[in-house]
Design an enzyme around this catalytic site. Structure first.
Site, short mmCIF file in Angstrom:
data_model
loop_
_atom_site.label_atom_id
_atom_site.label_comp_id
_atom_site.label_asym_id
_atom_site.label_seq_id
_atom_site.Cartn_x
_atom_site.Cartn_y
_atom_site.Cartn_z
N LYS A 188 0.89 -1.18 0.00
CA LYS A 188 0.00 0.00 0.00
C LYS A 188 0.92 1.22 0.00
O LYS A 188 1.50 1.57 1.02
CB LYS A 188 -0.87 -0.02 1.26
N GLY A 241 6.71 4.90 8.40
CA GLY A 241 5.90 6.12 8.48
C GLY A 241 6.02 6.75 9.85
O GLY A 241 7.03 6.57 10.55
N SER A 242 4.99 7.46 10.23
CA SER A 242 5.05 8.22 11.48
C SER A 242 4.80 7.33 12.70
O SER A 242 4.13 6.29 12.58
CB SER A 242 3.97 9.31 11.44
N GLU A 244 2.79 7.89 15.07
CA GLU A 244 1.35 7.87 15.39
C GLU A 244 0.65 6.75 14.62
O GLU A 244 -0.11 5.97 15.20
CB GLU A 244 0.70 9.21 15.02
N VAL A 245 0.91 6.68 13.32
CA VAL A 245 0.26 5.62 12.52
C VAL A 245 0.93 4.28 12.81
O VAL A 245 0.26 3.24 12.84
CB VAL A 245 0.30 5.97 11.01
N GLY A 246 2.22 4.29 13.07
CA GLY A 246 2.92 3.04 13.42
C GLY A 246 2.26 2.35 14.62
O GLY A 246 2.12 1.13 14.66
N GLU A 263 9.26 1.06 11.08
CA GLU A 263 10.36 1.99 10.80
C GLU A 263 9.76 3.38 10.85
O GLU A 263 9.07 3.79 9.92
CB GLU A 263 10.94 1.72 9.39
P1 NAD Z 1 2.25 8.45 7.76
O1 NAD Z 1 2.45 7.65 8.99
O2 NAD Z 1 1.25 9.55 7.79
O3 NAD Z 1 1.83 7.51 6.54
C1 NAD Z 1 2.59 6.40 6.17
C2 NAD Z 1 1.70 5.40 5.47
O4 NAD Z 1 0.72 4.95 6.38
C3 NAD Z 1 0.96 5.96 4.25
O5 NAD Z 1 0.94 4.99 3.24
C4 NAD Z 1 -0.45 6.17 4.80
O6 NAD Z 1 -1.44 6.07 3.80
C5 NAD Z 1 -0.56 5.00 5.76
N1 NAD Z 1 -1.58 5.18 6.80
C6 NAD Z 1 -2.11 6.33 7.28
N2 NAD Z 1 -3.05 6.06 8.21
C7 NAD Z 1 -3.10 4.72 8.32
C8 NAD Z 1 -3.86 3.83 9.14
N3 NAD Z 1 -4.75 4.28 10.02
N4 NAD Z 1 -3.63 2.51 9.03
C9 NAD Z 1 -2.70 2.03 8.15
N5 NAD Z 1 -1.98 2.83 7.34
C10 NAD Z 1 -2.17 4.15 7.42
O7 NAD Z 1 3.71 8.96 7.35
P2 NAD Z 1 4.10 9.93 6.18
O8 NAD Z 1 3.64 11.31 6.54
O9 NAD Z 1 3.69 9.34 4.87
O10 NAD Z 1 5.70 9.83 6.24
C11 NAD Z 1 6.45 10.59 7.10
C12 NAD Z 1 6.88 9.77 8.30
O11 NAD Z 1 7.56 8.58 7.88
C13 NAD Z 1 7.88 10.52 9.15
O12 NAD Z 1 7.58 10.34 10.51
C14 NAD Z 1 9.19 9.84 8.79
O13 NAD Z 1 10.19 10.00 9.76
C15 NAD Z 1 8.76 8.43 8.61
N6 NAD Z 1 9.76 7.64 7.83
C16 NAD Z 1 10.52 6.71 8.49
C17 NAD Z 1 11.50 5.98 7.80
C18 NAD Z 1 12.38 4.96 8.49
O14 NAD Z 1 13.05 4.19 7.79
N7 NAD Z 1 12.42 4.92 9.81
C19 NAD Z 1 11.66 6.20 6.43
C20 NAD Z 1 10.87 7.14 5.80
C21 NAD Z 1 9.91 7.86 6.51
#
Ligand code: NAD
Length: 494
Positions: A188, A241-242, A244-246, A263
């Site tokens: 996704k 991702g973030s 919060e969503v993680g 991650e």
């Molecule tokens: P995000 O958490 O908003 O979204 C990430 C993904 O999660 C997207 O595909 C989104 O559609 C999906 N998502 C959103 N809500 C969801 C839910 N309720 N259930 C399941 N999936 C859902 O993050 P973002 O704004 O796309 O990316 C920025 C974040 O990613 C930053 O915090 C950044 O530090 C982090 N990041 C971490 C790494 C790493 O390797 N540690 C790498 C890149 C980015």
């Protein structure tokens, strides 16, 4: 402005671009769509389907079927590696197309997409394909009274949810080890950046990878993402991702007892001692901060500078940050593109305001940037702040070209400042005294410590986070490959 490759124009003409499920290009069952915008101009450049739980279910079932009924999981590692090498070669061959899609979709400079993001995907596929050939799947265990061995098998369907900052590069980091191990995958992508991942599926087809081994469902996080995270038939989840969503994804997986790799975000520190080449180090940290417009999870956004060189360091950094060429990703001179979206721009500008209200001082003001011919792009200028470390801009991930700089007087203070964070992704230390640099590198609590460099990701070295930056094993190393194989013991009394 770089002229678009005809293949890119053609690809974007399909409005919406289909989902890739079971080796077929198909519409989302519900028919809903999402606009895709060029963040450099704010204009709509394409559309994709907004898949929902029904589409996710079909994709997971397709991946499950491919795991059971194709040869993929059972092929000897060297034969599966041939497919991954073929895919890597196709990525090299289509590098310009993929780089243009990535630049248009994310806003990053085309040169960066073409020399960093896209080649890295091919390198990751080759790294895990080659590694897989050398890892023993069955190993005898010496225990008295028994004949015993452990055998490693792929899990089955592995799910991946990705963010928007490095869309295809992260697809590579995520799925290459899973595929090399013989799993099948459902991806996704982020709603803001689906293009390169969908184009990648054309190459998956061309490489002859069996239908259903790779599936992509575009859509919103709260619908498609949430449905994937809680699907009972996935065997592993990898979320980038973030935090919060993680947490939501981890909770859904925990409920189903599905292992999850998370991650997450970061708030990296760079500790700079007074024995460095001050100007070269300031230049390197400015380059790290402006790379991908600061939308890099592990970048150095907390600069901790020895008091003796603080003034010199700051004035060089300000001079360099002022001279960064901000522009559209497809313009050849652009060094820093826009942020990903208007939402992200509001977030970054909001942090600057809140930081100022909490007493931070601006050494370089930042704020909205205007770019000729692109009045509606999501541009910001780099900012440099200083102040007390209880400031929100020191503590929270901003995800834009904003650094918070403070001074230190001795090594222990520098370490305490670096560790004054809830995150734990990556930090760097800069010194010509390598004994000290190594000592500080080990004392900074995070998944990754870098010496005299920042943002270093060689294949073979584990990259992951601790604390708020994630858990579950990280990426890019032999351990990542093993994460995608379950261990089964086989025991017989002698
Ligand atoms: P995000 O958490 O908003 O979204 C990430 C993904 O999660 C997207 O595909 C989104 O559609 C999906 N998502 C959103 N809500 C969801 C839910 N309720 N259930 C399941 N999936 C859902 O993050 P973002 O704004 O796309 O990316 C920025 C974040 O990613 C930053 O915090 C950044 O530090 C982090 N990041 C971490 C790494 C790493 O390797 N540690 C790498 C890149 C980015």
């Amino acid at each position: 402005m770089k002229t678009l490759h005809p293949e890119v124009t053609k690809f974007l003409e399909a409005k919406p671009i289909s989902l890739f499920v079971a080796g077929n290009w198909r519409h989302a069952i519900g028919g809903a769509t999402l606009e895709v915008r060029d963040p450099g101009s704010g204009r709509v450049i394409g559309a994709v389907f907004a898949g929902d739980s029904t589409d996710i279910d079909l994709a997971v079932k397709a991946a499950e079927k491919a795991f059971r009924t194709t040869d993929w999981a059972r092929l000897p590692a060297n034969e599966r590696a041939v497919f991954l090498h073929r895919l890597a070669d196709l990525i090299d061959k289509h590098r310009e197309i993929l780089a243009q899609l990535e630049s248009l979709d994310v806003g990053k400079p085309l040169a960066a997409a073409s020399t960093i993001d896209i080649p890295n995907v091919a390198q990751t596929l080759r790294y895990f394909a080659d590694l897989s050939v050398h890892v023993r799947r069955a190993e005898p265990i010496a225990v008295s009274g028994y004949e015993a061995r452990k055998v490693r098998f792929p899990y089955g369907v592995c799910a991946f949810i990705f963010p928007w900052n490095f869309p295809l590069l992260l697809v590579g980091w995520g799925i290459a080890p899973a595929l090399a191990a013989g799993n099948t995958v459902v991806i996704k992508p982020a709603e803001d950046t689906p293009l390169s991942t969908l184009y990648f599926c054309k190459l998956v087809q061309e490489a002859g990878i069996p239908a259903g081994v790779v599936n992509v469902v575009t859509g919103l996080g709260e619908t498609a993402g949430a449905a994937l995270a809680k699907h009972p038939a996935i065997k592993r989840m990898s979320f980038t991702g973030s935090p919060e969503v993680g947490r939501l994804v981890g909770t859904a997986c925990g409920h189903n007892l599905v292992p999850a790799k998370l991650e997450l975000g970061g708030k990296g520190a760079a500790v700079v001692f007074d024995d460095v080449d001050v100007e070269a180090t300031a230049d390197a940290l400015v380059a790290a901060l402006t790379f991908n417009t600061g939308q890099v999870c592990c970048t150095a956004t907390r600069w901790i500078i020895h008091q003796r060189i603080f003034g010199q360091f700051v004035s060089r950094a300000v001079e360099k940050l002022r001279s960064v060429t901000i522009g559209h990703g497809m313009e050849p001179d652009t060094q820093m593109g826009p942020l990903i979206s208007e939402k992200q721009r509001r977030r970054v500008l909001g942090y600057l305001e809140r930081g100022a209200l909490q007493g931070a001082k601006f050494l370089l003001e930042g704020g909205p940037a205007t770019v000729p011919n692109h009045p509606d792009g999501y541009y910001v200028k780099p900012a440099l702040m200083t102040g007390a470390i209880d400031n929100i801009c020191w503590r929270e991930e901003i995800f834009g070209p904003v650094a918070f700089v403070v001074e230190f007087k001795d090594e222990s203070e520098a370490i305490a400042l670096a560790n004054s964070t809830d995150y734990g992704l990556a930090n760097s230390v800069w010194s010509n005294d390598l004994e000290r640099a190594n000592r500080v590198a080990e004392a900074m609590v995070a998944g990754n410590s870098w010496i005299n460099g920042h943002n270093l990701f060689p294949h073979g070295v584990p990259y992951g986070g601790c604390n708020l930056s994630g858990c579950g094993g990280g990426v890019l190393s032999p351990e990542t490959y093993l994460d995608y194989l379950r261990v089964q013991s086989v025991v017989r009394p002698r």
